[in-house]
Design a protein around this motif. Structure first.
Motif, mmCIF file in Angstrom:
data_model
loop_
_atom_site.group_PDB
_atom_site.id
_atom_site.type_symbol
_atom_site.label_atom_id
_atom_site.label_comp_id
_atom_site.label_asym_id
_atom_site.label_seq_id
_atom_site.Cartn_x
_atom_site.Cartn_y
_atom_site.Cartn_z
ATOM 1 N N SER A 46 0.734 -1.276 -0.052
ATOM 2 C CA SER A 46 -0.120 0.001 -0.094
ATOM 3 C C SER A 46 0.799 1.213 -0.190
ATOM 4 O O SER A 46 0.323 2.388 -0.499
ATOM 5 N N TYR A 47 2.130 1.195 0.602
ATOM 6 C CA TYR A 47 2.777 2.312 0.645
ATOM 7 C C TYR A 47 3.310 3.045 -1.000
ATOM 8 O O TYR A 47 3.001 4.062 -1.285
ATOM 9 N N TYR A 48 3.717 1.975 -1.775
ATOM 10 C CA TYR A 48 3.929 2.414 -3.214
ATOM 11 C C TYR A 48 2.745 2.788 -3.791
ATOM 12 O O TYR A 48 2.551 3.514 -4.725
ATOM 13 N N LYS A 49 1.566 1.896 -3.729
ATOM 14 C CA LYS A 49 0.257 2.214 -4.481
ATOM 15 C C LYS A 49 -0.180 3.403 -3.989
ATOM 16 O O LYS A 49 -0.792 4.178 -4.797
ATOM 17 N N ASN A 50 -0.131 3.964 -2.873
ATOM 18 C CA ASN A 50 -0.721 5.407 -2.459
ATOM 19 C C ASN A 50 0.188 6.562 -2.869
ATOM 20 O O ASN A 50 -0.115 7.399 -3.104
ATOM 21 N N LYS A 51 1.767 6.228 -2.732
ATOM 22 C CA LYS A 51 2.608 7.104 -3.130
ATOM 23 C C LYS A 51 2.392 7.338 -4.660
ATOM 24 O O LYS A 51 2.796 8.485 -5.112
ATOM 25 N N TYR A 52 2.263 6.419 -5.442
ATOM 26 C CA TYR A 52 2.311 6.636 -7.014
ATOM 27 C C TYR A 52 0.667 5.993 -7.400
ATOM 28 O O TYR A 52 0.651 5.178 -8.052
ATOM 29 N N ALA A 53 -0.222 6.673 -6.860
ATOM 30 C CA ALA A 53 -1.730 6.399 -7.132
ATOM 31 C C ALA A 53 -2.235 6.561 -8.498
ATOM 32 O O ALA A 53 -3.007 5.949 -9.097
ATOM 33 N N ASN A 54 -1.445 7.460 -9.315
ATOM 34 C CA ASN A 54 -1.761 7.270 -10.779
ATOM 35 C C ASN A 54 -1.174 6.301 -11.608
ATOM 36 O O ASN A 54 -1.387 6.085 -12.914
ATOM 37 N N ILE A 55 -0.538 5.129 -10.991
ATOM 38 C CA ILE A 55 -0.140 4.085 -11.885
ATOM 39 C C ILE A 55 -0.979 3.078 -11.940
ATOM 40 O O ILE A 55 -1.601 2.533 -10.971
ATOM 41 N N SER A 56 -1.297 2.672 -12.903
ATOM 42 C CA SER A 56 -2.448 1.539 -13.186
ATOM 43 C C SER A 56 -1.705 0.180 -12.808
ATOM 44 O O SER A 56 -0.852 -0.088 -12.790
ATOM 45 N N GLU A 57 -2.754 -0.819 -12.682
ATOM 46 C CA GLU A 57 -2.567 -2.342 -12.285
ATOM 47 C C GLU A 57 -1.446 -2.779 -13.479
ATOM 48 O O GLU A 57 -0.666 -3.382 -13.191
ATOM 49 N N LEU A 58 -1.885 -2.325 -14.697
ATOM 50 C CA LEU A 58 -1.009 -2.905 -15.816
ATOM 51 C C LEU A 58 0.183 -2.236 -15.771
ATOM 52 O O LEU A 58 1.277 -2.961 -15.873
#
Length: 139
Positions: A46-58
């Motif tokens: 979640s740290y990276y997902k929140n920090k870089y929220a604009n990155i899609s799953e792909l």
């Protein structure tokens, strides 16, 4: 992490979008290969997902592959590595390229003209394994 004289394969990261490249640089500087393998199984934390929220799953999938392959290029394989360790390195590389496990020559043919640093490490792995096989057959 490599020293200042150590080359790493930058091409994997160069193929990412700008935002994904920032995330990849961050991850590469702070995480281990084992962590990248854990992320492959359990997902990016979640740290990276929140920090870089604009990155899609792909994009996260591509980023994880890029950082894994870049981290693999850090290795300086030599005769002190066991066959099992070399096989694991090759297996991780094949997984990252989404190739079936098996003959590393197939992987070599894919990377040889595009990823020079990575190819050098892979070639060393293959040569070590071939030398050991020849030595075992001679005994």
């Amino acid at each position: 992490m490599p020293g200042t004289n150590h080359q790493v394969e930058s091409q994997f990261m160069d193929n990412l979008s700008f935002s994904a490249r920032q995330a990849a640089d961050d991850m590469l500087g702070h995480e281990t290969l084992k962590t990248f393998l854990d992320y492959k199984v359990h997902g990016i934390n979640s740290y990276y997902k929140n920090k870089y929220a604009n990155i899609s799953e792909l994009e996260w999938s591509k980023t994880l592959r890029a950082v894994t392959l870049t981290k693999l290029s850090y290795f300086e394989l030599n005769s002190f590595f066991t066959n099992e360790e070399i096989d694991k390195w090759i297996e991780i590389a094949q997984d990252a390229f989404e190739l079936p496990h098996g003959n590393p020559i197939n992987l070599y043919k894919i990377v040889e003209h595009k990823y020079s640093v990575f190819t050098k490490v892979l070639k060393t792995a293959i040569l070590i394994k071939q030398q050991r096989l020849k030595k075992a057959q001679a005994n």
